[in-house]
Design an enzyme around this catalytic site. Structure first.
Site, PDB file in Angstrom:
ATOM      1  N   LYS A  22      38.828  26.102  19.535  1.00 38.34           N
ATOM      2  CA  LYS A  22      37.751  25.441  20.278  1.00 38.34           C
ATOM      3  C   LYS A  22      36.458  26.248  20.193  1.00 38.34           C
ATOM      4  CE  LYS A  22      37.155  25.940  24.960  1.00 38.34           C
ATOM      5  NZ  LYS A  22      35.764  26.271  25.280  1.00 38.34           N
ATOM      6  N   ASN A  23      36.568  27.548  20.443  1.00 35.04           N
ATOM      7  CA  ASN A  23      35.330  28.324  20.544  1.00 35.04           C
ATOM      8  C   ASN A  23      34.668  28.598  19.195  1.00 35.04           C
ATOM      9  OD1 ASN A  23      35.510  28.159  23.274  1.00 35.04           O
ATOM     10  ND2 ASN A  23      36.331  30.220  23.582  1.00 35.04           N
ATOM     11  N   ARG A  92      29.332  23.893  27.799  1.00 35.92           N
ATOM     12  CA  ARG A  92      28.597  25.149  27.671  1.00 35.92           C
ATOM     13  C   ARG A  92      27.948  25.272  26.287  1.00 35.92           C
ATOM     14  NH1 ARG A  92      26.499  28.840  30.739  1.00 35.92           N
ATOM     15  NH2 ARG A  92      26.556  30.941  29.927  1.00 35.92           N
ATOM     16  N   CYS A 116      32.630  25.235  32.388  1.00 40.67           N
ATOM     17  CA  CYS A 116      33.515  25.475  33.524  1.00 40.67           C
ATOM     18  C   CYS A 116      32.817  26.309  34.590  1.00 40.67           C
ATOM     19  CB  CYS A 116      34.761  26.245  33.070  1.00 40.67           C
ATOM     20  SG  CYS A 116      35.937  25.272  32.145  1.00 40.67           S
ATOM     21  N   ARG A 121      27.283  32.613  34.962  1.00 45.06           N
ATOM     22  CA  ARG A 121      27.119  32.390  33.530  1.00 45.06           C
ATOM     23  C   ARG A 121      25.654  32.302  33.071  1.00 45.06           C
ATOM     24  NH1 ARG A 121      31.660  28.279  31.390  1.00 45.06           N
ATOM     25  NH2 ARG A 121      31.603  29.669  29.616  1.00 45.06           N
ATOM     26  N   PRO A 122      24.878  33.341  33.322  1.00 38.95           N
ATOM     27  CA  PRO A 122      23.479  33.306  32.884  1.00 38.95           C
ATOM     28  C   PRO A 122      23.382  33.325  31.355  1.00 38.95           C
ATOM     29  CG  PRO A 122      24.065  35.495  33.689  1.00 38.95           C
ATOM     30  CD  PRO A 122      25.248  34.612  33.961  1.00 38.95           C
ATOM     31  N   ILE A 123      22.211  32.923  30.832  1.00 32.85           N
ATOM     32  CA  ILE A 123      22.008  33.020  29.378  1.00 32.85           C
ATOM     33  C   ILE A 123      20.760  33.864  29.078  1.00 32.85           C
ATOM     34  CG2 ILE A 123      23.272  30.910  28.780  1.00 32.85           C
ATOM     35  CD1 ILE A 123      20.482  29.610  28.271  1.00 32.85           C
ATOM     36  N   ASP A 124      20.521  34.840  29.952  1.00 37.37           N
ATOM     37  CA  ASP A 124      19.331  35.690  29.783  1.00 37.37           C
ATOM     38  C   ASP A 124      19.333  36.443  28.450  1.00 37.37           C
ATOM     39  OD1 ASP A 124      21.594  36.884  31.233  1.00 37.37           O
ATOM     40  OD2 ASP A 124      20.443  38.728  31.102  1.00 37.37           O
ATOM     41  N   ASP A 304      40.059  34.385  28.487  1.00 39.08           N
ATOM     42  CA  ASP A 304      40.564  33.007  28.454  1.00 39.08           C
ATOM     43  C   ASP A 304      42.089  32.935  28.567  1.00 39.08           C
ATOM     44  OD1 ASP A 304      37.931  32.328  28.144  1.00 39.08           O
ATOM     45  OD2 ASP A 304      38.072  32.001  25.987  1.00 39.08           O
ATOM     46  N   ILE A 326      35.082  39.666  33.042  1.00 41.46           N
ATOM     47  CA  ILE A 326      33.987  38.965  32.334  1.00 41.46           C
ATOM     48  C   ILE A 326      33.296  37.960  33.256  1.00 41.46           C
ATOM     49  CG2 ILE A 326      33.388  37.549  30.303  1.00 41.46           C
ATOM     50  CD1 ILE A 326      34.551  40.274  29.521  1.00 41.46           C
ATOM     51  N   ARG A 396      39.790  19.467  27.485  1.00 43.28           N
ATOM     52  CA  ARG A 396      38.630  20.007  26.778  1.00 43.28           C
ATOM     53  C   ARG A 396      39.044  21.052  25.755  1.00 43.28           C
ATOM     54  NH1 ARG A 396      35.345  23.146  30.109  1.00 43.28           N
ATOM     55  NH2 ARG A 396      34.577  23.647  28.061  1.00 43.28           N
TER      56      ARG A 396
HETATM   57  N1  EPU Z   1      26.372  36.915  30.042  1.00 44.29           N
HETATM   58  C1  EPU Z   1      25.164  37.173  30.633  1.00 44.29           C
HETATM   59  N2  EPU Z   1      24.041  36.770  29.975  1.00 44.29           N
HETATM   60  C2  EPU Z   1      24.076  36.124  28.780  1.00 44.29           C
HETATM   61  C3  EPU Z   1      25.318  35.855  28.199  1.00 44.29           C
HETATM   62  C4  EPU Z   1      26.464  36.270  28.851  1.00 44.29           C
HETATM   63  O1  EPU Z   1      25.082  37.749  31.704  1.00 44.29           O
HETATM   64  O2  EPU Z   1      23.005  35.780  28.257  1.00 44.29           O
HETATM   65  C5  EPU Z   1      27.603  37.294  30.798  1.00 44.29           C
HETATM   66  C6  EPU Z   1      27.948  36.199  31.791  1.00 44.29           C
HETATM   67  O3  EPU Z   1      28.601  36.712  32.911  1.00 44.29           O
HETATM   68  C7  EPU Z   1      28.904  35.337  30.992  1.00 44.29           C
HETATM   69  C8  EPU Z   1      29.729  36.437  30.301  1.00 44.29           C
HETATM   70  O4  EPU Z   1      28.726  37.419  29.960  1.00 44.29           O
HETATM   71  O5  EPU Z   1      29.589  34.474  31.812  1.00 44.29           O
HETATM   72  C9  EPU Z   1      30.434  36.037  29.014  1.00 44.29           C
HETATM   73  O6  EPU Z   1      29.483  35.431  28.168  1.00 44.29           O
HETATM   74  P1  EPU Z   1      29.629  35.261  26.614  1.00 44.29           P
HETATM   75  O7  EPU Z   1      28.272  34.924  26.108  1.00 44.29           O
HETATM   76  O8  EPU Z   1      30.355  36.410  25.992  1.00 44.29           O
HETATM   77  O9  EPU Z   1      30.561  34.017  26.532  1.00 44.29           O
HETATM   78  P2  EPU Z   1      30.153  32.506  26.338  1.00 44.29           P
HETATM   79  O10 EPU Z   1      29.497  32.336  25.024  1.00 44.29           O
HETATM   80  O11 EPU Z   1      29.465  31.979  27.542  1.00 44.29           O
HETATM   81  C10 EPU Z   1      32.418  32.026  25.123  1.00 44.29           C
HETATM   82  C11 EPU Z   1      33.458  30.962  25.307  1.00 44.29           C
HETATM   83  C12 EPU Z   1      34.239  31.224  26.574  1.00 44.29           C
HETATM   84  C13 EPU Z   1      34.847  32.622  26.515  1.00 44.29           C
HETATM   85  C14 EPU Z   1      33.774  33.671  26.237  1.00 44.29           C
HETATM   86  C15 EPU Z   1      34.328  35.068  26.053  1.00 44.29           C
HETATM   87  C16 EPU Z   1      32.387  29.046  24.311  1.00 44.29           C
HETATM   88  C17 EPU Z   1      31.721  27.763  24.509  1.00 44.29           C
HETATM   89  N3  EPU Z   1      32.805  29.678  25.397  1.00 44.29           N
HETATM   90  O12 EPU Z   1      31.578  31.883  26.271  1.00 44.29           O
HETATM   91  O13 EPU Z   1      35.274  30.268  26.609  1.00 44.29           O
HETATM   92  O14 EPU Z   1      35.440  32.916  27.758  1.00 44.29           O
HETATM   93  O15 EPU Z   1      33.034  33.313  25.047  1.00 44.29           O
HETATM   94  O16 EPU Z   1      35.256  35.085  25.015  1.00 44.29           O
HETATM   95  O17 EPU Z   1      32.568  29.493  23.187  1.00 44.29           O
HETATM   96  C18 EPU Z   1      37.026  29.089  27.603  1.00 44.29           C
HETATM   97  O18 EPU Z   1      37.356  28.749  26.462  1.00 44.29           O
HETATM   98  O19 EPU Z   1      37.747  28.881  28.610  1.00 44.29           O
HETATM   99  C19 EPU Z   1      35.759  29.791  27.785  1.00 44.29           C
HETATM  100  C20 EPU Z   1      35.193  29.967  28.967  1.00 44.29           C
END
Ligand code: EPU
Length: 417
Positions: A22-23, A92, A116, A121-124, A304, A326, A396
């Protein structure tokens, strides 16, 4: 309402085949938007996130066909349009269109991503990286509006190795000017899968899968092709089930290296298994002993798999401490496990699990995708009948999960009324 009714206790016998990750696919589809050419993606899981992304691509003018696990994409007529909440907030991974559209058109307009509810889950890190590559970003009416005259390579250090930001920087920088370096990049296997796809399209990327990734911008990308890697989280979920209920049970299509953290923790808990190439043979083990599990970035224990693993730990003798590092809010399934008879004390992101507990079937909820997987494992080992509500979350991320499990002996009914 979509529900699963599980009659628990059945042993699992036979083989489950693992689907594409998925990811990976949720990033590969937006990545394909970087070319005006044609792309082919193999081993695509048929999960609801994929269909939402296909709808978004079609909205942007992409011709997409999805047959028998293969997606073919023709991007010759795509148009860069504002992506509204109707598409973006359903998942996401819609944030990957930010990187691909900004990289290709130097302009992207997209509503806030969804996903979820497992923390803030910020994207800063994504946003500051886009800025370092030259983008001007404004927020208006629940949308990001990103503009630049050109993408210019830069050196970017991540305070945290974010999976999404690592992929988004690759997507933005592949068509930029000069060289971009990501320092402290995420190393999850899905990142290399996405880089390999971009490389098949003519991108120049080195180091994907390591903590330093170098992207040398190219002027154009062409047709591309990739096979989605096996879903290590789906595989891990079935392996956990095998350790609790297997009877001559095999999970096929795994990459052992991607699963080391889980496999070695299971071994510490007393689980025995045999790996034969891409297959793992795993059977129900008695006298499991408690272990401590702390999630972390790859190659650490995957967040996960933390929730399904916490269900496993309820069956181990003694005390286990489970810690999620995380996400802030990934223990929402614990009250549901306790409702079924588990003995878990949780505070913030830590849970102390005393086992073994005999779980009893109850009505519970899937509060998020992996919480749903945790409840499914619980329902399958419990006595009696378990009803899991809100299973949209499970659909999903797990392709064809009901048939896959029923084919090896489970008794699960899917209800949509
Ligand atoms: N974070 C920040 N700022 C950012 C980005 C991340 O603070 O700009 C922090 C947040 O706390 C965030 C955490 O780091 O929640 C993890 O973020 P990361 O960017 O590593 O993960 P993601 O891209 O949001 C993907 C998967 C997740 C999986 C994580 C870690 C997708 C769509 N999602 O999320 O999948 O947990 O990597 O491996 O690819 C799932 O499949 O259940 C799932 C949540």
């Amino acid at each position: 309402m979509k529900r699963l009714i599980i009659k628990g206790g059945n042993l699992l016998n036979g083989t489950v085949k693992i689907s594409g990750a998925k990811n990976s696919i949720v990033a590969l589809l937006p990545a394909s938007m970087l070319t005006r050419g044609k792309c082919v993606i193999h081993n695509v899981p048929d999960i609801s996130d994929v269909h939402i992304l296909i709808d978004t691509m079609r909205f942007l003018g992409s011709k997409v066909e999805f047959n028998n696990g293969t997606i073919t994409i023709d991007n010759s007529n795509i148009v860069n349009k504002k992506i509204d909440a109707e598409y973006a907030t359903k998942l996401r991974a819609s944030y990957y269109f930010m990187g691909s559209l900004l990289g290709k058109y130097h302009h992207a307009e997209i509503a806030y991503p969804g996903g979820c509810i497992i923390g803030s889950r910020p994207i800063d890190i994504h946003l500051s990286s886009f800025r370092k590559l030259g983008a001007n970003i404004q927020e208006k009416d629940g949308h990001y509006i990103m503009d630049t005259d050109e993408i210019v390579g830069n050196e970017i250090f991540f305070d945290f190795p974010s999976v999404g930001a690592t992929i988004n920087v690759m997507l933005t920088a592949v068509l930029g000017k000069g060289t971009t370096k990501i320092i402290n990049a995420a190393r999850e296997p899905e990142i290399k899968n996405v880089a390999d796809f971009l490389i098949s399209m003519g991108a120049n990327i080195e180091g994907a899968g390591s903590g330093i990734i170098t992207i040398n911008g190219v002027s154009e990308l062409h047709d591309g092709e990739i096979t989605v890697i096996p879903d290590r989280i789906e595989a891990g979920t079935y392996i956990i089930l095998g350790a609790l209920l297997g009877e001559d049970f095999t999970v096929e299509g795994i990459v052992e290296e991607h699963l080391y953290a889980l496999l070695l923790k299971l071994k510490d808990a007393g689980v025995t298994y045999k790996i034969d190439g891409n297959k793992i043979h795993i059977n129900k083990c008695d006298n499991l002993k408690g272990v401590n599990v702390k999630t972390g970035v790859y190659p650490g224990f995957p967040t996960d798999l933390g929730q399904p693993m916490s269900t496993f730990l309820t069956q181990c003798f003694g005390q286990s401490v489970f810690e999620e590092t995380i996400y802030e809010n990934r223990l929402r399934h614990i009250p549901h496990l306790n409702h079924m008879g588990a003995n878990i004390n949780s505070l913030s992101s830590k849970a102390v699990i005393i086992g073994p507990s005999e779980l009893v079937g109850k009505k519970v909820k899937a509060t998020d995708l992996r919480a749903g997987a945790a409840m499914l494992v619980a329902g399958m080992i419990a006595s009696g009948t378990t009803t899991i509500e809100n299973i949209e979350h499970i659909l999903r991320g797990y392709e064809n999960i009901v048939d896959k499990l029923n084919n090896v002996g489970a008794d699960i009914t899917y209800i949509d009324d």
